[in-house]
Design an enzyme around this catalytic site. Structure first.
Site, mmCIF file in Angstrom:
data_model
loop_
_atom_site.group_PDB
_atom_site.id
_atom_site.type_symbol
_atom_site.label_atom_id
_atom_site.label_comp_id
_atom_site.label_asym_id
_atom_site.label_seq_id
_atom_site.Cartn_x
_atom_site.Cartn_y
_atom_site.Cartn_z
ATOM 1 N N GLY A 29 0.867 -1.118 -0.055
ATOM 2 C CA GLY A 29 0.001 0.012 -0.104
ATOM 3 C C GLY A 29 0.802 1.120 -0.146
ATOM 4 C CG HIS A 35 3.694 1.154 -5.113
ATOM 5 N ND1 HIS A 35 3.842 1.967 -4.345
ATOM 6 C CD2 HIS A 35 4.344 -0.189 -4.570
ATOM 7 C CE1 HIS A 35 4.249 1.887 -3.217
ATOM 8 N NE2 HIS A 35 4.700 0.415 -3.288
ATOM 9 C CD GLN A 59 7.559 -7.264 3.806
ATOM 10 O OE1 GLN A 59 6.796 -8.475 3.445
ATOM 11 N NE2 GLN A 59 7.938 -6.173 3.329
ATOM 12 C CB SER A 183 11.102 4.832 -1.081
ATOM 13 O OG SER A 183 10.701 4.409 0.336
HETATM 14 P P1 AMP Z 1 6.265 -2.281 -1.237
HETATM 15 O O1 AMP Z 1 4.827 -1.749 -1.220
HETATM 16 O O2 AMP Z 1 7.143 -1.129 -0.757
HETATM 17 O O3 AMP Z 1 6.368 -3.643 -0.859
HETATM 18 O O4 AMP Z 1 6.576 -2.151 -2.825
HETATM 19 C C1 AMP Z 1 5.822 -3.061 -3.777
HETATM 20 C C2 AMP Z 1 6.380 -3.376 -5.110
HETATM 21 O O5 AMP Z 1 6.633 -2.243 -5.504
HETATM 22 C C3 AMP Z 1 7.862 -4.067 -4.658
HETATM 23 O O6 AMP Z 1 8.162 -4.794 -5.897
HETATM 24 C C4 AMP Z 1 8.820 -2.813 -5.000
HETATM 25 O O7 AMP Z 1 10.140 -3.292 -5.381
HETATM 26 C C5 AMP Z 1 8.171 -1.966 -6.066
HETATM 27 N N1 AMP Z 1 8.453 -0.406 -5.771
HETATM 28 C C6 AMP Z 1 8.659 0.377 -4.635
HETATM 29 N N2 AMP Z 1 9.107 1.529 -4.971
HETATM 30 C C7 AMP Z 1 9.351 1.511 -6.338
HETATM 31 C C8 AMP Z 1 9.932 2.367 -7.234
HETATM 32 N N3 AMP Z 1 10.416 3.548 -6.986
HETATM 33 N N4 AMP Z 1 10.034 2.000 -8.619
HETATM 34 C C9 AMP Z 1 9.824 0.792 -8.858
HETATM 35 N N5 AMP Z 1 9.146 -0.358 -8.325
HETATM 36 C C10 AMP Z 1 9.003 0.245 -6.807
#
Ligand code: AMP
Length: 282
Positions: A29, A35, A59, A183
């Site tokens: 989320g 995302h 995690q 991020s």
């Molecule tokens: P998270 O919600 O942070 O667990 O991320 C979900 C997915 O989005 C994971 O596969 C991350 O690697 C990807 N993700 C997060 N930030 C980025 C970004 N800046 N560019 C590409 N993919 C991302």
């Protein structure tokens, strides 16, 4: 915008999927453009797209980090549907981990160093939830970001070792205009720290350029990156390493697929990033 469905239980998810093997985008989320790029790619390559939104408790090694993780399910669902999702799966923890759950999936190899060493149990939580999600959704393709490069390699290893369904697709990192990787953690930075964070993509860019000019000695490449990071005294380097792109083992000279990995702490926020280092003659 697709008229999507939000489902919360395994039974609802199975009913919504029918016999289709969809594209799957697992997330926690707080969706941002990184995302949404994964979701848009999944929508372009699959007739049906499932986005999971689950802040996975297993995690997080730090309970405060888990408690503070931003949660806005209504906004996330609207953003996911706008980007091309058909189904948003927002389970409670009890819909993923049954009462008494006692099974964990542990990847060694690429999970051992770097984030794995600093965040004990982190990749066990990731591997366990990804195994459960892939088994539940049985996707044709699952999409993960290169932003979390070690995670992507851990998931590729897991997927191969357990013969999990479908294909794993790694997607390029989406960045802000000044190069900082998007991020959800960036929102926690003060304006001053956000400015200093720019040193992270700048350091990686300097290393990419030096490799492109023909430097193959890892110590020289690291020195180049460190010199850029050290210009920001508030930025504490956790690690800056050059590793094999699959095993994540450190290198002394550049090989094809080599990756620079950075983790820093800034304003109490841990930020990670990475780039491939390519030597034109390799
Ligand atoms: P998270 O919600 O942070 O667990 O991320 C979900 C997915 O989005 C994971 O596969 C991350 O690697 C990807 N993700 C997060 N930030 C980025 C970004 N800046 N560019 C590409 N993919 C991302």
């Amino acid at each position: 915008m697709s008229a999507g469905r939000v489902v919360a239980t395994q039974a609802e998810l199975r009913a919504a999927l029918g016999d289709t093997a969809p594209g799957l985008v697992p997330t926690m989320g707080a969706l941002h453009d990184g995302h949404l790029a994964l979701i848009a790619r999944a929508a372009a390559e699959n007739p049906l797209v499932v986005v999971s939104v689950f802040v996975n408790p297993t995690q997080f090694s730090d309970p405060d980090d888990f408690a503070r993780y931003p949660r806005d399910p209504a906004r996330d669902a609207a953003a996911a549907f706008a980007a091309g999702a058909d189904i948003v799966f927002t389970p409670e923890a009890s819909a993923i981990y049954p009462p008494g759950a006692a099974t964990r999936v542990e990847v060694a190899g690429p999970a051992l160093r770097w984030e794995g060493a600093v965040r004990p149990g982190h990749f066990i939580g990731v591997a366990t939830v990804v195994t459960i999600l892939l088994d539940l959704v049985r996707p044709a393709r699952s999409y993960f970001g290169e932003k979390d490069y070690q995670q992507l390699q851990v998931i590729r290893r897991l997927h191969a070792d357990l013969a999990l369904p479908g294909e794993i697709i790694g997607c390029p990192t989406v960045r802000d205009a000044d190069g900082l990787a998007l991020s959800s953690r960036n929102a926690r930075l003060s304006p001053e720290a956000r400015r200093a964070a720019r040193a992270i993509p700048d350091a990686l860019q300097a290393m990419v350029e030096r490799a492109g000019e023909g430097e193959t000695e890892v110590s020289a490449l690291i020195a180049t990156g460190e010199a850029v990071l050290r210009r920001e005294p508030t930025l504490a380097i956790d690690h800056l390493v050059v590793v094999d792109g699959i095993s994540l083992e450190p290198l002394t000279t550049l090989t094809p697929g080599a990756r620079a990995l950075i983790a820093v702490e800034l304003d109490g926020v841990r930020l990670i990033d990475n780039r491939e280092l390519r030597n034109p003659r390799l």
